[in-house]
Design an enzyme around this catalytic site. Structure first.
Site: not given
Ligand code: FDA
Length: 307
Positions: A129, A179
């Site tokens: 990570d 990732r």
């Molecule tokens: P963002 O938070 O920008 O949201 C965009 C849209 O996605 C929302 O408007 C909604 O539609 C949908 N969405 C997001 N969260 C939701 C929720 N809880 N419920 C419903 N809909 C939702 N970070 C890091 O710094 N280091 C790492 O190693 C990792 N590893 C990692 C692994 C995996 C498998 C994932 C999915 C994420 C990570 N992350 C991470 C976290 C990542 O950086 C980030 O903070 C979260 O995934 C939130 O960003 P999103 O891309 O999901 O969308």
């Protein structure tokens, strides 16, 4: 709100307070499979039954002693054993600060190498990570040292950092398994895009770099980790337009988030992997999830009032 929860994530007083409260524990269970290996294996089995792969994370970060870091590696050896015995489809994800990065790069590298050996014996893969940007260089250094020795290790890059375009270009040329996520830590504006629109544009550009024919020719593999339907649609469109085979990338989401979308993608024939955290150290992980989305906070408050 985001900054507040990220500040809470490393406040020791609040950590002790909240970890003792039953309702906080119950609310965290929405995002954490449980406190034991058995709970994690149960969650992985349920995902596998629905055609979804897993990557298991034994929660913990920023350990301060060699003994704690060695114990964290031992915990990974134990969960890898169970993955082998239970014959479930799961990788493992780990944080270098949990395995001693604050103690020393060489100590940490050797500790992670033990985990990689065991993962190799079980026939699985370890994802390192990415943590806050103070650790990025050291994390990449440990990853590259280990990658020279082991084939079963991958890395994470965060689209909110300005440096990530250069990092992705180098990793594509190295044929890395990357990732891509947006990034979950509080970062200063001289290191990370302050505006969400820029983070999203960067995410799409970096996804396309990872899926490009040139990256694939070097052996690169993309794990597209997001719950954002716009990011997912952009990746699907690029893959379709450029005939990227389905076995050269996968989507990843966090346990308990957008289960409907996880299922839809798996049913549509995309590789789908869910990050399954477990363990007693759920507090900072839980705070980062609350920081990401106000709706998650309402979910917790509803639980509180339900008692
Ligand atoms: P963002 O938070 O920008 O949201 C965009 C849209 O996605 C929302 O408007 C909604 O539609 C949908 N969405 C997001 N969260 C939701 C929720 N809880 N419920 C419903 N809909 C939702 N970070 C890091 O710094 N280091 C790492 O190693 C990792 N590893 C990692 C692994 C995996 C498998 C994932 C999915 C994420 C990570 N992350 C991470 C976290 C990542 O950086 C980030 O903070 C979260 O995934 C939130 O960003 P999103 O891309 O999901 O969308």
């Amino acid at each position: 709100m985001r900054a507040f929860f990220l500040w809470m994530s490393h406040n020791t007083f609040l950590r002790r307070l909240l970890m003792g409260l039953g309702f906080a524990r119950r609310a965290a269970r929405r995002f954490v499979a449980g406190e034991t290996i058995d709970a994690a294996i149960g969650a992985i089995r349920a995902l596998n039954a629905n055609g979804i792969f897993a990557t298991v994370d034994h929660l913990g970060e920023n350990v301060e002693t060699e003994a704690h870091a060695r114990r964290a590696a031992d915990d990974y050896l134990a969960v890898l054993d169970r993955i082998g015995q239970a014959e479930v489809q799961s990788h493992a994800s780990l944080k270098l600060t949990q395995l001693g990065l604050d103690i020393g790069v060489e100590f940490c590298r050797a500790n992670v190498a033990r985990v990689l050996c065991q993962a190799q014996a079980v026939g699985t893969f370890i994802r390192i990570d990415m943590e806050a940007s103070d650790y990025t260089d050291r994390t990449l250094q440990v990853y590259r040292d280990l990658r020279a020795e082991f084939g079963n290790v991958g890395i994470v890059i965060q689209s909110y950092l300005y440096r990530s375009q250069d990092d992705i270009a180098a990793l594509c040329a190295e044929g890395a398994n990357v990732r891509l996520c947006k990034g979950a830590y509080q970062e200063p504006p001289d290191r990370a895009f302050p505006n969400k629109a820029d983070v999203d544009a960067s995410y799409i550009a970096l996804t396309q770099m990872l899926l490009s024919a040139a990256a694939r020719a070097h052996g690169a593999y993309a794990a597209i980790a997001t719950h954002d339907p716009k990011m997912i649609a952009a990746a699907k469109a690029y893959a379709a337009e450029h005939n990227v085979p389905r076995d050269r990338f996968e989507f990843q989401m966090l346990y308990g988030i957008r289960r409907d979308l996880q299922q839809q993608l798996a049913q549509a024939g995309y590789r789908m992997r869910v990050y399954v955290p477990y363990g007693a150290e759920w507090y900072p992980y839980f705070m980062r999830r609350l920081a990401e989305r106000p709706a998650n906070v309402w979910f917790v408050l509803r639980n509180l009032f339900r008692g």
